[in-house]
Design a protein around this motif. Structure first.
Motif, PDB file in Angstrom:
ATOM      1  N   MET A 159       0.842  -1.194   0.000  1.00  0.00           N
ATOM      2  CA  MET A 159       0.000   0.000   0.000  1.00  0.00           C
ATOM      3  C   MET A 159       0.879   1.247   0.000  1.00  0.00           C
ATOM      4  O   MET A 159       1.842   1.324   0.769  1.00  0.00           O
ATOM      5  N   THR A 160       0.548   2.207  -0.840  1.00  0.00           N
ATOM      6  CA  THR A 160       1.301   3.451  -0.922  1.00  0.00           C
ATOM      7  C   THR A 160       0.465   4.594  -0.373  1.00  0.00           C
ATOM      8  O   THR A 160      -0.692   4.774  -0.768  1.00  0.00           O
ATOM      9  N   THR A 161       1.034   5.363   0.555  1.00  0.00           N
ATOM     10  CA  THR A 161       0.366   6.522   1.143  1.00  0.00           C
ATOM     11  C   THR A 161       1.188   7.755   0.823  1.00  0.00           C
ATOM     12  O   THR A 161       2.405   7.772   1.050  1.00  0.00           O
ATOM     13  N   ARG A 162       0.529   8.784   0.306  1.00  0.00           N
ATOM     14  CA  ARG A 162       1.228  10.008  -0.087  1.00  0.00           C
ATOM     15  C   ARG A 162       0.877  11.140   0.872  1.00  0.00           C
ATOM     16  O   ARG A 162      -0.293  11.368   1.183  1.00  0.00           O
ATOM     17  N   PHE A 163       1.915  11.830   1.338  1.00  0.00           N
ATOM     18  CA  PHE A 163       1.763  13.009   2.178  1.00  0.00           C
ATOM     19  C   PHE A 163       2.309  14.206   1.411  1.00  0.00           C
ATOM     20  O   PHE A 163       2.804  14.063   0.288  1.00  0.00           O
ATOM     21  N   SER A 164       2.252  15.374   2.013  1.00  0.00           N
ATOM     22  CA  SER A 164       2.709  16.573   1.309  1.00  0.00           C
ATOM     23  C   SER A 164       4.196  16.521   0.986  1.00  0.00           C
ATOM     24  O   SER A 164       4.642  17.033  -0.041  1.00  0.00           O
ATOM     25  N   ASP A 165       4.996  15.896   1.876  1.00  0.00           N
ATOM     26  CA  ASP A 165       6.442  15.914   1.690  1.00  0.00           C
ATOM     27  C   ASP A 165       7.068  14.532   1.609  1.00  0.00           C
ATOM     28  O   ASP A 165       8.284  14.413   1.549  1.00  0.00           O
ATOM     29  N   ARG A 166       6.238  13.460   1.587  1.00  0.00           N
ATOM     30  CA  ARG A 166       6.824  12.128   1.597  1.00  0.00           C
ATOM     31  C   ARG A 166       5.844  11.091   1.058  1.00  0.00           C
ATOM     32  O   ARG A 166       4.637  11.334   0.990  1.00  0.00           O
ATOM     33  N   VAL A 167       6.413   9.955   0.703  1.00  0.00           N
ATOM     34  CA  VAL A 167       5.636   8.793   0.270  1.00  0.00           C
ATOM     35  C   VAL A 167       6.009   7.632   1.178  1.00  0.00           C
ATOM     36  O   VAL A 167       7.193   7.407   1.456  1.00  0.00           O
ATOM     37  N   ARG A 168       5.012   6.899   1.687  1.00  0.00           N
ATOM     38  CA  ARG A 168       5.274   5.732   2.514  1.00  0.00           C
ATOM     39  C   ARG A 168       4.678   4.507   1.830  1.00  0.00           C
ATOM     40  O   ARG A 168       3.552   4.551   1.333  1.00  0.00           O
ATOM     41  N   VAL A 169       5.443   3.424   1.813  1.00  0.00           N
ATOM     42  CA  VAL A 169       5.028   2.179   1.167  1.00  0.00           C
ATOM     43  C   VAL A 169       5.077   1.068   2.205  1.00  0.00           C
ATOM     44  O   VAL A 169       6.093   0.883   2.881  1.00  0.00           O
ATOM     45  N   THR A 170       3.988   0.320   2.326  1.00  0.00           N
ATOM     46  CA  THR A 170       3.930  -0.781   3.287  1.00  0.00           C
ATOM     47  C   THR A 170       3.365  -2.020   2.605  1.00  0.00           C
ATOM     48  O   THR A 170       2.680  -1.933   1.581  1.00  0.00           O
ATOM     49  N   ARG A 171       3.665  -3.160   3.189  1.00  0.00           N
ATOM     50  CA  ARG A 171       3.006  -4.408   2.806  1.00  0.00           C
ATOM     51  C   ARG A 171       3.182  -5.387   3.965  1.00  0.00           C
ATOM     52  O   ARG A 171       4.103  -5.247   4.777  1.00  0.00           O
ATOM     53  N   PRO A 172       2.316  -6.385   4.070  1.00  0.00           N
ATOM     54  CA  PRO A 172       2.475  -7.375   5.147  1.00  0.00           C
ATOM     55  C   PRO A 172       3.783  -8.153   4.970  1.00  0.00           C
ATOM     56  O   PRO A 172       4.171  -8.486   3.856  1.00  0.00           O
ATOM     57  N   TRP A 173       4.448  -8.442   6.071  1.00  0.00           N
ATOM     58  CA  TRP A 173       5.662  -9.244   5.992  1.00  0.00           C
ATOM     59  C   TRP A 173       5.290 -10.717   6.180  1.00  0.00           C
ATOM     60  O   TRP A 173       4.191 -11.042   6.645  1.00  0.00           O
ATOM     61  N   SER A 189       7.081  -3.526  12.949  1.00  0.00           N
ATOM     62  CA  SER A 189       6.622  -2.673  11.847  1.00  0.00           C
ATOM     63  C   SER A 189       7.675  -2.673  10.747  1.00  0.00           C
ATOM     64  O   SER A 189       8.835  -3.028  10.987  1.00  0.00           O
ATOM     65  N   TYR A 190       7.260  -2.203   9.544  1.00  0.00           N
ATOM     66  CA  TYR A 190       8.043  -2.505   8.362  1.00  0.00           C
ATOM     67  C   TYR A 190       7.521  -1.600   7.253  1.00  0.00           C
ATOM     68  O   TYR A 190       6.387  -1.773   6.803  1.00  0.00           O
ATOM     69  N   ASP A 191       8.262  -0.601   6.842  1.00  0.00           N
ATOM     70  CA  ASP A 191       7.791   0.239   5.742  1.00  0.00           C
ATOM     71  C   ASP A 191       8.950   0.942   5.049  1.00  0.00           C
ATOM     72  O   ASP A 191      10.027   1.112   5.608  1.00  0.00           O
ATOM     73  N   GLY A 192       8.686   1.309   3.815  1.00  0.00           N
ATOM     74  CA  GLY A 192       9.633   2.111   3.056  1.00  0.00           C
ATOM     75  C   GLY A 192       9.099   3.522   2.932  1.00  0.00           C
ATOM     76  O   GLY A 192       7.885   3.747   2.995  1.00  0.00           O
TER      77      GLY A 192
END
Length: 276
Positions: A1-15, A25-28
């Protein structure tokens, strides 16, 4: 899942299921702005791995310590902490961040966790020369799914070779977690059938902090989480989290984070840290 904020992008998925007892926890994430920033890490009762795929932190240092700051030239591992740590970054960060349970870190790192307490080291110092190759391969692809695949494979391989935590230490940590750090250490020792001294030695070896300090960190962490949910009555918060009174709560926030509860409540949370 990709979440976009004003100054960043966060990418997560189940491990993978095999890693779930060990990874919290675990994210890019990618920070677009090339502007230097500073964040504060406060104790959470977890070990942290930051795999830098872009610019690394400029320096990492403990507050109130007079020694030199750590210059991290690549990716890093941070053991459990009992005080605040500052991180300076030149901006434009791209990384994968993992939070590991203490016993998960013990198994995946394969080193006594007390050696990493209140310490930040290069990833290669813990995982060996293969860490550099792993980071290079992850940096070479812009595909986050492929990056996570590479990381999962590396973690699963270490899981097969890592030491098994003692069942008694596993139970002791579970008791502390379930109680939010309010269970007396004497009761934990009685529950696991060890003397107090033996419990402290084995627990500290595998977790990194003593049971008493771990309880203190977990009480603090629970109060931080409740504050983040707009809990405003500090006297009630102190009683709920096992502090003697509001004054005790304030002292613990000063000691563990160098900030007041009110200051923590208004801080912006950024990738497991706080902008204060």
């Amino acid at each position: 899942m990709t979440t976009r904020f004003s100054d960043r992008v966060r990418v997560t998925r189940p491990w993978p299921l095999e890693l779930r007892p060990y990874v919290h926890s675990y994210d890019g994430y990618r920070v677009a702005a090339a502007t230097a920033y500073r964040v504060r890490l406060v104790p959470r009762g977890r070990a942290v791995v930051v795999i830098n795929l872009g610019e690394p932190f400029a320096q990492v240092f403990r507050l109130r310590e007079t020694g030199p700051a750590v210059r991290v030239v690549g990716s890093l591992v941070a053991g459990l902490e009992d005080g605040p740590r500052m991180c300076d970054h030149p901006g434009g960060q791209e990384a994968i961040r993992l939070e590991l349970t203490p016993l998960g870190a013990y198994r995946l790192f394969g080193v006594p966790m007390r050696e990493l307490t209140n310490t930040v080291v290069e990833l290669g110092d813990v995982l060996g020369p293969g860490a550099g190759e792993l980071v290079e391969r992850m940096s070479a692809t812009g595909d986050w799914s492929r990056r996570f695949d590479l990381l999962d494979a590396a973690l699963l391989a270490r899981l097969d070779r890592g030491p098994e935590p003692s069942p008694e230490v596993v139970h002791a940590w579970r008791l502390l977690m379930r109680s939010g750090g309010t269970i007396p250490v004497a009761r934990i020792a009685a529950e696991v059938g060890w003397s107090h001294g033996h419990l402290v030695r084995r627990f500290t070896h595998q977790v990194g902090l003593t049971p008493k300090t771990s309880a203190r960190v977990l009480r603090f962490h629970r109060s931080v989480e409740l504050l983040s949910r707009q809990w405003t009555d500090l006297s009630e918060l102190a009683a709920t989290c096992g502090f003697y009174d509001q004054a005790h709560l304030n002292r613990e926030f000063r000691a563990l984070a160098d900030v007041t509860p009110s200051g923590m409540a208004t801080a912006r949370r950024v990738e497991g840290a706080h902008e204060l």
